[in-house]
Motif scaffolding. Structure first.
Motif: not given
Length: 254
Positions: A137, A143, A163, A171, A174, A177, A180, A195
């Motif tokens: 994540h 990603q 996460l 992030l 849920r 993410l 994204r 991140e």
């Protein structure tokens, strides 16, 4: 698979092996137990078994893995002849752009590095190499790979994922993410800035079609202070996309 068909002790043994990560190359029995959630007695049995098999050694207090542990991953990588093509593509990216390039596959809620071409200058505080696992994540390759999953596979990911927050930009919900990943799916690439680690930015694309061992993503990373998001999109992204297409044409489809 039915739970009754699983050998839970084997899974716990793998957890002990994985506990020897960056910053934890040497561990006491107590430290291994804490990192795996095992009792001290159970951790001791697994560590002594690894020593007996030649995969670990001990000075009487601390344990560390031996180079023999690499044989466990060799069978996987040696069965992927196309990895040589991937390495060549990554080397070409590093030579052309002067920054680190990597390739990874999704491994549960993590990504596992399968090839890497490091830049002469070190970016991350954590050393990266083949076999390194990072949380999907918080990484550009993660990603990119998550965005390519079938909805049912993505749902299974969210059911299992924790996460975790690594920086102020991670992030951790849920909803965030999911939003994204929709953006990544729509534009065809993932751009992550600080991140996972402060000061680090990276851009990634999934290799079209997949390869024989599963879905693959490639990325390039650089210090956020030196390479901005605009430059990553304008200069790195076209080269990444070209490399991904070349890899897809050169290797068998999975």
């Amino acid at each position: 698979m039915q739970r009754t068909e699983q050998v839970l002790s084997f899974r716990k043994g793998l957890d002990v092996i994985r506990s020897f990560g960056a910053g934890h190359r040497r561990q006491t029995i107590t430290e291994a137990a804490e990192r795996t959630g095992l009792t001290r007695a159970a951790a001791r049995r697994f560590l002594l078994t690894l020593c007996e098999a030649g995969y670990a050694r001990s000075d009487g207090k601390h344990f560390e893995l031996t180079p023999a542990i690499l044989s466990l991953g060799h069978s996987f990588l040696s069965g992927m002849g196309e990895i040589e093509r991937v390495r060549d593509a990554l080397l070409g990216l590093t030579r052309a752009l002067g920054e680190s390039a990597s390739a990874a596959m999704l491994d549960g809620t993590m990504i596992a590095y399968v090839a890497r071409s490091p830049a002469p200058h070190r970016i991350m505080t954590v050393g990266l190499g083949v076999g390194t696992r990072l949380p999907a994540h918080a990484t550009s390759m993660g990603q990119a790979l998550l965005a390519a999953l079938h909805p049912r596979e993505l749902e299974r990911y969210f059911e299992a994922a924790v996460l975790e927050r690594f920086t102020a930009h991670t992030l951790t919900t849920r909803a965030a993410l999911t939003e994204r990943l929709a953006e990544v799916r729509g534009r065809g690439y993932a751009l992550v800035s600080e991140e996972l680690e402060t000061g680090l930015s990276s851009i990634a694309v999934a290799v079209p079609g997949g390869i024989s061992a599963g879905h693959l993503a490639i990325n390039m990373s650089a210090p956020a202070s030196r390479v901005g998001a605009g430059e990553m999109r304008d200069r790195f992204l076209p080269a990444l996309q070209e490399a991904a297409r070349a890899i897809a044409l050169a290797v068998p489809r999975g």
